[in-house]
Design an enzyme around this catalytic site. Structure first.
Site, mmCIF file in Angstrom:
data_model
loop_
_atom_site.group_PDB
_atom_site.id
_atom_site.type_symbol
_atom_site.label_atom_id
_atom_site.label_comp_id
_atom_site.label_asym_id
_atom_site.label_seq_id
_atom_site.Cartn_x
_atom_site.Cartn_y
_atom_site.Cartn_z
ATOM 1 N N ARG A 70 32.119 3.634 3.600
ATOM 2 C CA ARG A 70 32.338 4.998 4.052
ATOM 3 C C ARG A 70 32.912 5.827 2.904
ATOM 4 N NH1 ARG A 70 36.360 4.987 6.858
ATOM 5 N NH2 ARG A 70 36.708 2.764 7.157
ATOM 6 N N TYR A 198 24.555 4.066 4.512
ATOM 7 C CA TYR A 198 25.515 3.019 4.861
ATOM 8 C C TYR A 198 26.128 3.211 6.265
ATOM 9 C CZ TYR A 198 29.615 0.282 5.375
ATOM 10 O OH TYR A 198 30.525 -0.571 5.910
ATOM 11 N N LYS A 207 31.307 5.707 14.102
ATOM 12 C CA LYS A 207 32.548 6.428 13.790
ATOM 13 C C LYS A 207 32.398 7.931 14.028
ATOM 14 C CE LYS A 207 34.171 2.554 12.055
ATOM 15 N NZ LYS A 207 35.152 1.698 12.671
ATOM 16 N N HIS A 227 40.244 3.572 17.817
ATOM 17 C CA HIS A 227 39.712 2.549 16.904
ATOM 18 C C HIS A 227 40.319 1.192 17.288
ATOM 19 C CE1 HIS A 227 39.109 1.305 12.392
ATOM 20 N NE2 HIS A 227 38.051 1.027 13.125
ATOM 21 N N SER A 249 40.158 -0.677 9.330
ATOM 22 C CA SER A 249 38.961 -1.433 8.975
ATOM 23 C C SER A 249 39.347 -2.615 8.086
ATOM 24 C CB SER A 249 37.988 -0.545 8.209
ATOM 25 O OG SER A 249 37.663 0.589 8.973
ATOM 26 N N CYS A 251 40.931 -5.389 8.826
ATOM 27 C CA CYS A 251 42.226 -6.027 9.073
ATOM 28 C C CYS A 251 42.125 -7.037 10.203
ATOM 29 C CB CYS A 251 43.293 -4.985 9.382
ATOM 30 S SG CYS A 251 43.738 -3.990 7.949
ATOM 31 N N ASP A 276 35.716 -2.908 18.003
ATOM 32 C CA ASP A 276 35.972 -1.804 17.067
ATOM 33 C C ASP A 276 36.418 -0.506 17.737
ATOM 34 O OD1 ASP A 276 36.019 -0.860 14.373
ATOM 35 O OD2 ASP A 276 34.124 0.165 14.689
ATOM 36 N N ARG A 364 28.060 -6.563 5.506
ATOM 37 C CA ARG A 364 28.180 -6.498 6.970
ATOM 38 C C ARG A 364 27.075 -7.279 7.669
ATOM 39 N NH1 ARG A 364 32.667 -3.433 9.155
ATOM 40 N NH2 ARG A 364 33.673 -2.666 7.277
HETATM 41 O O1 SAT Z 1 32.760 2.625 9.093
HETATM 42 S S1 SAT Z 1 31.971 1.451 9.391
HETATM 43 O O2 SAT Z 1 31.480 1.530 10.735
HETATM 44 O O3 SAT Z 1 30.865 1.358 8.472
HETATM 45 C C1 SAT Z 1 32.930 0.054 9.260
HETATM 46 C C2 SAT Z 1 34.372 0.329 9.220
HETATM 47 O O4 SAT Z 1 34.866 0.839 8.212
HETATM 48 O O5 SAT Z 1 35.076 0.031 10.212
HETATM 49 MN MN MN Z 2 36.199 0.043 12.399
#
Ligand code: SAT
Ligand code: MN
Length: 579
Positions: A70, A198, A207, A227, A249, A251, A276, A364
């Site tokens: 990101r 991406y 997101k 989140h 992200s 963690c 997520d 990923r």
């Molecule tokens: O932002 S993504 O969905 O690509 C993955 C993340 O950072 O949690």
């Molecule tokens: Mn995330």
């Protein structure tokens, strides 16, 4: 046109006349369509086939090496008033943002196919779900959206009924980082993303919609878009309780959501509701209910192994899209942490050399949630699941103890607002620097954090049985850099203390920052952690915390008058108690 929703038909026509695609394809979400997209991408090498005998349905995508995470500095919230976006966001005036991106979108789909992706975030029949339509010129995005969301005809039917949807326009453009923008127009329920293929920049349901736009929408509609992972914890008596947990992200949200209990904790089971994102609604009974708006997992590959996340390890053996991992000589995917086999090519497709990793640290997997052994049909329950505990956490080498409990909802909001964590490879930029990441929403909140905390406080007032709030830190280290807590499956020991606390059933010590486990209250039988390490993990360093609370106060200063007064009062009170 292919829809009775006039707004949608008009928008598609208008985008097509601006971007000038060769073809328009309305996605139905079928297996056939998915197969066709895969074949198309194999033909032009957007996807590479992995060893189909041992990894059936698995493919590798190598993204542009400059497009692997990101891009927070290119992500904007475009509200008419800058103050509404807040110091937590990059802001651009809506007219300017439209002008800038519209210029880049002009003619950008020439010679390409424009895909119309109707999708539903959440179970199709849930009143809590919200729909969107993504227009994209990337078949990779379409394939990923089919795994990550409920996409196609059923979603389109719901959009026609609701007559409301989030408009997301995406093009990979020419992948030039100087012409890359991820723009959000919350008041128009609109997203425009160009120049990146991406994950978080391009799969707009995730997101961009389910967090940035949804958080804004949730404020007016009286719910929360967070989140957070959602897990169901079944104890040895068979009773299941639900926990929602927010970590930045990379963690360990996916690992925690799929936790496999250690052998000593016989009789426990973990059900994954989400890994997520959680949409949280006050229910008629005064409890907080959660749905997972997603249908799949877009998880970090490196480190996925039988002893860290067995369910994920097994889940990604079939029907998985890998992005930016290495490959072995016999064409298997390979990543750091995978014990078997060895890499021949790295994530860029180059022969392995020196110390550079085979898989990109932010590589990923994209996979359907149904392939997880911990899948529960409750994931598709339109009512969601009742949440007993909310857990916040970050990656902190120092200071933050293994676990502590907030005194009440207001204190819980302060605990969430105070989250700080070391940065990771999920976003472009420096890794390992501690930064404030309130509620793990720093990159994802679609409006001013001060107003967002105010909304959390208001939501608490509508709950007669609010969840208990906790903070955890799995990442404490000693001076030599050794982790003090074993983590992974052993985290269940902490979760079980948390559940006991939700019913006042476990002993705790009162400290100025909250309640920590009393000596012996956290079951460590059979765990590989010494008494000295346990003491260090639960120790509250008063001088360190005084400094931390002061820094939190300074951070709050940046929100000026908009900061809810009660947060300041609670922060001052704790500072006073720290002496
Ligand atoms: O932002 S993504 O969905 O690509 C993955 C993340 O950072 O949690
Ligand atoms: Mn995330």
């Amino acid at each position: 046109m292919n829809t009775s929703c006039q707004t949608l038909a008009d928008w598609v026509e208008q985008v097509a006349s601006h971007t000038r695609p060769e073809k328009i394809h309305w996605c139905d979400g079928s297996e056939n369509e998915y197969r066709g997209l895969i074949d198309l991408m194999l033909a032009d090498e957007t996807l590479l086939e992995l060893d189909q005998r041992n990894w059936p349905g698995c493919y590798l995508h190598r993204s542009d090496p400059s497009d692997v995470a990101r891009v927070e500095h290119l992500t904007f919230i475009c509200t008419p008033e800058e103050a509404d976006a807040g110091p937590n966001n990059n802001w651009m005036a809506p007219e300017e943002a439209h002008r800038k991106t519209d210029e880049l979108f002009a003619g950008c789909m020439q010679g390409r196919t424009l895909y119309v992706i109707p999708y539903c975030m959440g179970p199709i029949d849930s009143p809590y779900s919200r729909c969107g339509v993504e227009i994209t010129d990337s078949p990779y995005v379409v394939a990923n959206m089919r795994i990550m969301t409920r996409m196609g005809t059923a979603a389109l039917r719901r959009i026609e009924q609701d007559d409301s949807f989030v408009k997301g326009l995406h093009s990979t453009g020419d992948l030039d980082p100087d012409k890359r923008f991820i723009m959000h127009f919350p008041e128009e329920l609109t997203i425009k993303s160009i120049g990146s293929g991406y994950g978080g920049n391009a799969l707009l349901g995730k997101k961009c919609h389910a967090l940035r736009i949804a958080s804004y929408q949730a404020r007016y509609e009286g719910w929360l878009a967070e989140h957070m992972l959602i897990l169901g914890l079944q104890d040895p008596t068979g009773r299941i309780r639900y926990i929602a947990a927010a970590f930045p992200s990379q963690c360990g949200k996916t690992n925690l959501a799929m936790l496999v209990p250690p052998a000593e904790l016989d009789g426990w089971r973990v059900w994954t509701v989400g890994d997520d994102i959680a949409w949280l609604h006050p229910g008629d009974d005064g409890r907080l209910y959660a749905i997972n708006p997603e249908a799949g997992f877009f998880g970090v590959v490196p480190g996925t192994a039988p002893d860290t996340n067995l369910n994920a390890y097994e889940m990604i053996r079939r029907d998985t899209i890998f992005t930016n991992v290495g490959v072995t000589a016999d064409n298997e995917p390979w990543w750091e942490g995978r014990a078997e086999n060895k890499p021949a090519l790295d994530w860029k497709g180059q022969p392995m050399s020196g110390d550079s990793p085979a898989a990109h640290p932010n590589s990923r997997f994209t996979v359907s949630a149904r392939q997880n052994k911990g899948y529960t049909p409750l994931m598709d329950d339109p009512r969601g699941v009742p949440i007993s505990a909310i857990v916040f956490g970050g990656r902190r080498r120092e200071l933050a103890p293994l676990v502590y409990q907030a005194r009440d909802w207001e204190h819980g909001v302060l605990v969430g607002a105070s989250v700080a964590s070391e940065t990771t490879a999920a976003a472009a930029g420096q890794v390992g620097v501690v930064r404030r990441d309130p509620m793990a929403m720093k990159p994802f909140c679609g409006y001013n954090f001060a107003d967002y905390w105010g909304h959390w406080l208001e939501t608490g007032k509508r709950l007669s049985s609010p969840p208990e709030v906790f903070h955890v830190n799995w990442f404490r280290r000693d001076e030599s850099g050794r982790f003090l807590w074993p983590g992974f499956g052993e985290n269940l020991r902490v979760l079980s203390w948390i559940l006991d606390r939700c019913e006042n059933g476990a002993d705790a010590v009162d400290t100025p920052i909250g309640m920590t486990p009393a000596a012996g209250a956290l079951n460590t039988d059979g765990a590989d952690v010494s008494a000295a390490d346990m003491e260090a993990l639960l120790h509250i360093d008063r001088a360190g915390w005084r400094q931390e609370m002061q820094q939190i106060g300074e951070y709050f200063d940046t929100y000026g008058e908009r900061l809810p007064a009660v947060l300041r009062q609670r922060q001052q009170k704790i500072l006073g108690e720290l002496g």
